[in-house]
Design an enzyme around this catalytic site. Structure first.
Site, PDB file in Angstrom:
ATOM      1  N   SER A 166     -15.865  56.943 -31.089  1.00  0.00           N
ATOM      2  CA  SER A 166     -14.757  55.969 -31.096  1.00  0.00           C
ATOM      3  C   SER A 166     -13.569  56.397 -30.238  1.00  0.00           C
ATOM      4  CB  SER A 166     -14.250  55.707 -32.521  1.00  0.00           C
ATOM      5  OG  SER A 166     -15.297  55.324 -33.350  1.00  0.00           O
TER       6      SER A 166
ATOM      7  N   GLY B  71     -16.105  52.599 -24.013  1.00  0.00           N
ATOM      8  CA  GLY B  71     -16.341  51.247 -23.496  1.00  0.00           C
ATOM      9  C   GLY B  71     -15.169  50.748 -22.678  1.00  0.00           C
TER      10      GLY B  71
ATOM     11  N   CYS C   8     -19.115  28.357 -35.429  1.00  0.00           N
ATOM     12  CA  CYS C   8     -20.488  28.554 -35.886  1.00  0.00           C
ATOM     13  C   CYS C   8     -20.615  28.317 -37.395  1.00  0.00           C
ATOM     14  CB  CYS C   8     -20.999  29.924 -35.452  1.00  0.00           C
ATOM     15  SG  CYS C   8     -22.797  29.967 -35.360  1.00  0.00           S
TER      16      CYS C   8
ATOM     17  N   GLY D  96     -18.342  28.498 -39.371  1.00  0.00           N
ATOM     18  CA  GLY D  96     -17.130  27.726 -39.647  1.00  0.00           C
ATOM     19  C   GLY D  96     -17.389  26.231 -39.495  1.00  0.00           C
TER      20      GLY D  96
ATOM     21  N   HIS E 121     -20.288  30.058 -29.924  1.00  0.00           N
ATOM     22  CA  HIS E 121     -19.269  31.115 -30.014  1.00  0.00           C
ATOM     23  C   HIS E 121     -18.431  31.139 -28.725  1.00  0.00           C
ATOM     24  CE1 HIS E 121     -20.480  33.133 -33.738  1.00  0.00           C
ATOM     25  NE2 HIS E 121     -21.692  32.712 -33.433  1.00  0.00           N
TER      26      HIS E 121
ATOM     27  N   GLU F 164     -15.626  32.396 -28.191  1.00  0.00           N
ATOM     28  CA  GLU F 164     -14.896  33.657 -27.988  1.00  0.00           C
ATOM     29  C   GLU F 164     -15.630  34.588 -27.026  1.00  0.00           C
ATOM     30  OE1 GLU F 164     -16.548  32.761 -30.673  1.00  0.00           O
ATOM     31  OE2 GLU F 164     -17.318  34.447 -31.852  1.00  0.00           O
TER      32      GLU F 164
HETATM   33  N1  GLN Z   1     -25.349  31.914 -40.756  1.00  0.00           N
HETATM   34  C1  GLN Z   1     -25.311  30.797 -39.868  1.00  0.00           C
HETATM   35  C2  GLN Z   1     -26.637  30.613 -39.151  1.00  0.00           C
HETATM   36  O1  GLN Z   1     -27.422  31.504 -39.040  1.00  0.00           O
HETATM   37  C3  GLN Z   1     -24.180  30.910 -38.873  1.00  0.00           C
HETATM   38  C4  GLN Z   1     -24.292  32.096 -37.951  1.00  0.00           C
HETATM   39  C5  GLN Z   1     -23.028  32.404 -37.205  1.00  0.00           C
HETATM   40  O2  GLN Z   1     -21.926  32.049 -37.638  1.00  0.00           O
HETATM   41  N2  GLN Z   1     -23.156  33.093 -36.097  1.00  0.00           N
HETATM   42  O3  GLN Z   1     -26.919  29.534 -38.672  1.00  0.00           O
END
Ligand code: GLN
Length: 556
Positions: A14, A18, A380, A382, A514, A516
């Site tokens: 750590s 990276g 996702c 969320g 995602h 991000e």
């Molecule tokens: N657990 C959910 C799925 O597999 C969402 C995965 C995530 O948030 N990357 O579809």
């Protein structure tokens, strides 16, 4: 000629290999060189996809569907070069390849051994597809001396010998701990760490010494003397307030000059670091501050949210705003009122996640944001929870859920067993393998004109990276649209909801992908830029009043 730079670490883990690796790549890029970075992880997992986020941190997903180490996220953010699956190599992959070769009979009767067969395979993975590069920088994960890392150290030793000094450079990252009772930074752990590397046949060319305070010339010359490196190659790597200041700091310490000198390349001219200095200035001098509540499950392991944290920083840079993060363990919301836990938030973010624990807390946060018109960003899991919340509370389907938690009466989210990728059908089944079988990597999404998502992206066809096993069930689409949901982004075949939003909400966006993972300091992701802006607007409209000792908020 492609030059190889190997970055290893000693004394402790750590230490930020990276970031150091990424920063070096970034400076070499500003000098006009073509650079690529690869990470070699000595653990036996084929990839980190099956590891718990609390053990290994975030799994960074590449466009081509690789589930990789979170350091690849730093590489992308610092260099702007998109990584590929093949840029993260583990012992698991190496051994798998060697054993496959052995089973095919390719070793022609030889006894298959770590040296030369495993080390040859590592060398092959290091040197693959590097012809068009000026520099291939390889970070070796773990700490020198770890048993599982030995074949990697041996492989880079061999490459140093084969290619010669003018083509190979060894950088070693170490730590100078400060001992308060002695009042000084200690060099002995570094000396021992270098001995460890020497035992394995490698003399480091440059030492990058992490410390929490500057060291003097005496310390520098002591390290140079005992570790057998030129004094100019003992580079200070002081702790900094923002990782984006690292390239300029390292440059000021002469890091890139010494690297170029080693290879006999021109090093007098100064690189133009203005671009880096300007984002650092924006981070250090924000005009405003906002507070974002992140309701997640791994809030004591912030490495699990590495790209998310960076993307929010980038959204802040774009708005010249400091983004303060408030981490809320989602199951707390099942016990404490959201009015208390979320009152100070100008925006609420529900990140990706797995499993049932804490899911209700996430839905409570979503309902609170939806009803109180607070900016909400779902990513996702969320998005999946936002759909279940809508089904339960707006459609009155009390038993709505996701089959991720087991069978349910109204499966708003279900296991995806078939979908399209690049014109072909991908198939999965419930009993299939766990590793590498989610919907992974970049997929196209068609955005409906006139929606908030369209205003945010400014285009109708986007590509975003996915990592999930479950999908929203479009059988409920019509019913949900009637209660105000907008399916603003869909897969091109119209089967998979990718972005949803609400008609009567200032900023409520949830996405199945995602975003991000694609945000970069010089190209903040539009969703994060827009979310931070929405939170800024929310903050300006809100007046806080104290009511019976509790914080309440009302719209001005
Ligand atoms: N657990 C959910 C799925 O597999 C969402 C995965 C995530 O948030 N990357 O579809």
């Amino acid at each position: 000629m492609t030059r190889y730079i190997f970055v290893t670490g000693g004394v402790a883990s750590s230490l930020g290999k990276g970031i150091a690796t990424s920063a070096l790549a970034a400076i070499l890029q500003t000098r006009g060189y073509k650079v690529r970075i690869r990470k070699f992880d000595p653990y036996l997992n084929v990839d980190p996809g099956t590891m718990s986020p609390s053990q290994h941190g975030e799994v960074f997903v590449t466009d081509d569907g690789g589930e990789t180490d979170l350091d690849l996220g730093h590489y992308e953010r610092f260099t702007g070069v998109s990584s590929q699956k093949s840029d993260n190599v583990t012992s698991g992959q190496i051994y798998q390849a060697v054993i496959q070769k052995e089973r095919r009979g390719d070793y022609l009767g030889a006894t298959v051994q770590v040296i030369p067969h495993v080390t040859d395979m590592i060398k092959d993975y290091i040197t693959r597809n590097t012809e068009d590069l000026d520099f291939m920088i390889c970070e070796i994960g773990g700490t020198v001396g770890d048993i599982e890392g030995l074949p990697f150290i041996e492989a880079i030793r061999q490459l140093g010998n084969e290619f010669g000094k003018n083509q190979v450079l060894h950088i070693y990252l170490t730590l100078l701990p400060y001992i308060p009772s002695a009042g000084e930074l200690k060099t002995k752990p570094t000396q021992h760490a270098v001995k460890e590397l020497l035992n394995l046949g490698i003399q480091p060319d440059i030492l990058l010494c992490r410390s929490d305070r500057p060291f003097d010339e005496g310390t520098r010359s002591k390290i140079a003397l005992f570790c057998n490196v030129p004094i100019q190659n003992v580079i200070a790597a002081l702790d900094v307030d923002t990782i984006y200041s690292v390239p300029t700091r390292y440059h000021q310490e002469g890091f890139d000059r010494q690297v170029l000198k080693h290879f006999g390349l021109p090093n007098d001219e100064k690189p133009n670091m203005a671009q880096w200095d300007s984002i650092v200035a924006k981070i250090r001098n924000p005009k405003e501050t906002i507070r974002i509540a992140i309701v997640g499950k791994y809030t004591s392991h912030l490495d699990s949210y590495k790209s998310l944290i960076e993307a929010l920083t980038h959204g802040g840079i774009a708005n010249e705003t400091r983004v303060d993060l408030e981490w809320i363990e989602s199951d707390r919301l099942e016990r404490v009122s959201p009015r208390l836990l979320l009152a100070g938030a100008d925006g609420i973010l529900i990140p990706g996640g797995f499993g049932e624990r804490g899911a209700n807390g996430k839905m409570i946060a979503i309902q609170y944001a939806r009803e109180n018109k607070i900016p909400l960003f779902g990513i996702c899991f969320g998005l999946q929870m936002a759909m279940v919340e809508a089904a339960r509370n707006l459609l009155g389907l009390k038993n709505a859920g996701t089959t991720e938690f087991g069978p349910c009466e109204d499966p708003i989210v279900g296991l995806m067993t078939e979908w399209q990728k690049d014109g072909a059908t991908e198939k999965r089944h419930a009993e299939g393998l766990m590793g590498g079988t989610m919907r992974l990597g970049a997929y196209p999404c068609q955005i409906q004109p006139g929606t908030l998502a369209h205003r945010v992206y400014g285009e109708t066809l986007i590509h975003e990276r996915h990592r999930h096993r479950y999908e929203v069930n479009i059988a409920y689409r019509e019913a949900l649209e009637k209660v105000g949901l907008i399916f603003s982004g869909m897969s091109p075949d119209g089967k998979l909801p990718e972005i949803i939003e609400y008609k009567d909400h200032p900023w409520f966006i949830a996405v199945q992908f995602h975003p991000e993972l694609k945000s970069r300091p010089f190209a903040p992701h539009p969703l994060f830029t827009s979310f931070v802006k929405a939170a800024l607007i929310q903050k300006r409209n809100i007046v806080y009043t104290t009511h019976e000792g509790q914080k309440e908020c009302q719209t001005a």
